[in-house]
Scaffold this motif. Structure first.
Motif, PDB file in Angstrom:
ATOM      1  N   UNK A  20       0.985  -1.117   0.087  1.00 35.64           N
ATOM      2  CA  UNK A  20       0.010  -0.116   0.130  1.00 35.64           C
ATOM      3  C   UNK A  20       0.936   1.175  -0.241  1.00 35.64           C
ATOM      4  N   UNK A  21       2.014   1.240   0.810  1.00 37.50           N
ATOM      5  CA  UNK A  21       2.993   2.526   0.891  1.00 37.50           C
ATOM      6  C   UNK A  21       3.341   2.784  -0.415  1.00 37.50           C
ATOM      7  N   UNK A  22       4.008   1.615  -1.251  1.00 34.76           N
ATOM      8  CA  UNK A  22       4.662   1.869  -2.493  1.00 34.76           C
ATOM      9  C   UNK A  22       3.646   2.205  -3.578  1.00 34.76           C
ATOM     10  N   UNK A  23       2.646   1.954  -3.358  1.00 33.03           N
ATOM     11  CA  UNK A  23       1.510   2.143  -4.397  1.00 33.03           C
ATOM     12  C   UNK A  23       1.100   3.393  -4.255  1.00 33.03           C
ATOM     13  N   UNK A  27       1.299   6.524  -6.995  1.00 36.55           N
ATOM     14  CA  UNK A  27       0.347   7.247  -7.339  1.00 36.55           C
ATOM     15  C   UNK A  27       0.446   8.671  -7.233  1.00 36.55           C
ATOM     16  N   UNK A  28       1.255   8.988  -6.334  1.00 38.43           N
ATOM     17  CA  UNK A  28       1.633  10.544  -6.027  1.00 38.43           C
ATOM     18  C   UNK A  28       2.394  11.032  -7.069  1.00 38.43           C
ATOM     19  N   UNK A  29       3.456  10.129  -7.181  1.00 34.41           N
ATOM     20  CA  UNK A  29       4.597  10.465  -8.493  1.00 34.41           C
ATOM     21  C   UNK A  29       3.734  10.773  -9.680  1.00 34.41           C
ATOM     22  N   UNK A  30       2.918   9.621  -9.981  1.00 35.17           N
ATOM     23  CA  UNK A  30       2.396  10.007 -11.271  1.00 35.17           C
ATOM     24  C   UNK A  30       1.038  11.166 -11.327  1.00 35.17           C
TER      25      UNK A  30
END
Length: 648
Positions: A20-23, A27-30
């Protein structure tokens, strides 16, 4: 070995949190990337569309505003004024010669400036502006603006240029600015980009050059958009630079103008120094020149007239010129003997008119001699034999060291061009420079300020101020920088016997106030402003034995360039010294006749802060002085008013 179910659950929960953390980070970067792409592609679409069409961004420098110069009372000495000019862009003009011909029908164009502009157009890109006329009047710039439709490629512009409103009064102090030349760039290691701006002005000589970095300031910059050919499309943004520092000088504008006018047509120099602070109140060299001629490039004819003048108007005689100090040096010889304990004020020397030294006669200026003279009488009557005799006892090394203690043979730290060191020779110097032994005759010559001895008017003024105060007075030219007061030059007490200095001062008082004194004719009658001084005459030629036997030729019967230099140093008031003055008149003849009257007038002008009353002068001089004051009042330009805002 199988893990227990409890451990498997724990591992599963840990992996789920990491996923979840990596996802979330992905998502924030994209999302950020998508927002940036939208900003660039939608919000900034117009700007980047222009930049994409073979355009690029250039950084253009904005010239800084040069710092201005003021006198001690806030009167302007060097200022920046609007300069109207006409420029041409070749690619917009079409038929350049036809446009120039049309322009000439409206305003006058200097032929030399026009040829320079044509040469610049040939080597510059067609889209760059080239100056056709500079520093033109408002009426002329108006004519160009009104007729703009008939003058394609011609644009009237306004900028800043340096102006010296006092003309030649401060030419040798302030100097002048001029466009940066290839030679200037070659003398500067890693020159700043602003120096490559066409016609950018920098200090060439004088204080303008010595304080260049302070006065220049820091350049600003603007970001402009240019196309592939280099033409400016638009300005994107700008950052203003930092203006240069304003400098307040110690010089008094009105006194400086008076001194310059009083020197008149002489080839001469004068320095007025404040004994209390070391401030240079006036520092003049005559004849002078108009520094405004140099700002945009002096004509060949004007420059030739300055360089071919035998009085050398471009030379700063006050700090650059070095002269044998003549009898003004006798105080140093006497002080060296007094400090060494080899001379008492009552000790006498017999003067028969000469002194025999190693088979050679060293003559006194008075052929018949002065008889028995002590310290006061020797200085009052300027007896040479007294100082020959004293110097042979003291020796040149002690005399040279004493001269340096009083400011001679030292390059004083003031921001002016070519400040001379002068020369106070000793045995080591002659051996090192001339590969010869020091002779006893050299000591005799040096004792009366002749031979190898050399001093500038600035050094003689410092010497006189130190004698007057007993302090190590140092000259100060810059009083404040952007309102910040600079260190005083008052100096600490000198490491000499103050009683000996008092004896010297008393003898100098007799020079000006005793009937037998060499400067008695130039005395000051006002009791509160009584002056102490010393005359000097320095030879520029050798007098042969045959000439001496037949009678020495008078100065007025010699060609100008073979006449003696005339010198005078003084301070006043005697009881509480306020100002010290040194004066040198090149080839002026005797110091008492040529130099003393001018120096007396200058120190009175400083003491009264204006024209003194006629009662301050001897009765025989009053009619001449009255006529002289009327003439000088007509000649002196009105003083420029101080700025309303506090520049100091």
């Amino acid at each position: 070995m199988r893990r227990p179910p409890r451990d498997l659950d724990k591992v599963h929960r840990t992996m789920t949190r990491r996923t979840l953390l990596l996802g979330g980070l992905q998502a924030a970067f994209i999302s950020g990337l998508a927002a940036r792409m939208r900003y660039m592609q939608v919000d900034q679409a117009d700007q980047f569309r222009l930049l994409a069409e073979e355009n690029r961004i250039n950084i253009r420098l904005i010239p800084p505003t040069r710092g201005e110069l003021f006198d001690r009372n806030g009167r302007i000495i060097a200022e920046n004024t609007p300069s109207y000019r006409v420029v041409i862009v070749r690619e917009d003009a079409g038929d350049v010669e036809q446009v120039i011909s049309n322009l000439q029908k409206l305003i006058p164009l200097d032929p030399e400036e026009l040829e320079r502009a044509r040469a610049e157009m040939r080597r510059s890109p067609p889209f760059l502006p080239v100056t056709l006329a500079d520093q033109i009047s408002w009426e002329d710039i108006s004519k160009v603006a009104v007729n703009a439709p008939a003058l394609p490629g011609i644009t009237p512009e306004v900028g800043l240029t340096r102006v010296y409103p006092q003309g030649g009064d401060f030419a040798h102090v302030v100097g002048y600015v001029g466009p940066v030349s290839d030679y200037d760039l070659s003398q500067i290691q890693d020159p700043e980009p602003v120096l490559r701006i066409p016609r950018f002005q920098i200090g060439k000589v004088g204080l303008e050059a010595k304080q260049e970095e302070l006065l220049r300031g820091k350049a600003g910059a603007k970001r402009v958009e240019v196309n592939a050919t280099g033409r400016v499309m638009r300005e994107l943004d700008r950052r203003e630079g930092q203006p240069g520092a304003d400098l307040q000088l110690s010089v008094d504008n009105q006194l400086q103008a008076y001194v310059q006018a009083r020197l008149g047509g002489e080839s001469a120099a004068a320095v007025v120094i404040d004994c209390e602070t070391g401030d240079l109140r006036a520092i003049a060299s005559a004849p002078s020149f108009d520094p405004n001629l140099f700002v945009r490039g002096i004509s060949i004819a004007d420059y030739r007239s300055l360089t071919e003048d035998p009085y050398r108007p471009l030379a700063n005689k006050a700090v650059q010129g070095t002269y044998p100090p003549g009898s003004t040096f006798k105080m140093i010889t006497a002080m060296a003997a007094l400090e060494a304990g080899l001379l008492g004020p009552e000790d006498t020397v017999y003067c028969p008119g000469y002194l025999e030294v190693s088979g050679r006669r060293f003559h006194c200026w008075k052929r018949g001699g002065h008889g028995h003279v002590d310290l006061e009488n020797s200085l009052k009557q300027s007896c040479d034999v007294y100082y020959y005799d004293v110097a042979l006892k003291v020796g040149i090394d002690k005399i040279s060291a004493m001269a340096q203690e009083f400011g001679l043979g030292i390059r004083h730290d003031i921001p002016m061009s070519a400040v001379a060191r002068g020369l106070t020779p000793d045995k080591d110097w002659k051996n090192r420079v001339h590969k010869q032994d020091w002779l006893i005759g050299d000591t005799a010559n040096a004792s009366i300020g002749q031979g190898y001895m050399l001093a500038s008017p600035l050094q003689l003024a410092v010497m006189t101020a130190r004698i007057a105060t007993g302090r190590k007075v140092d000259p100060r030219l810059v009083k404040s920088i952007d309102g910040v007061e600079q260190p005083s030059g008052a100096g600490e007490p000198m490491a000499v016997n103050q009683n000996n200095l008092r004896k010297l001062r008393r003898a100098m008082y007799s020079v000006s106030n005793d009937r037998r004194g060499t400067a008695y004719g130039s005395r000051i009658l006002t009791d509160e402003f009584r002056m102490a001084g010393k005359t000097g005459t320095s030879q520029v030629r050798n007098i042969t034995a045959a000439e001496r036997a037949a009678g020495v030729i008078r100065n007025e019967d010699l060609p100008w360039e073979r006449r003696d230099h005339a010198l005078f140093v003084c301070f006043a008031p005697f009881d509480k010294p306020k100002y010290a003055v040194s004066l040198v008149v090149e080839h002026g003849g005797g110091g008492s006749a040529a130099a003393a009257p001018i120096a007396r007038d200058i120190i009175l002008q400083a003491l009264y802060d204006g024209f003194p009353p006629l009662e301050a002068y001897p009765a025989k001089d009053r009619s001449r002085v009255s006529a002289q004051q009327e003439r000088l009042q007509r000649e002196l330009r009105p003083a420029a008013k101080p700025e309303d805002k506090d520049r100091a």
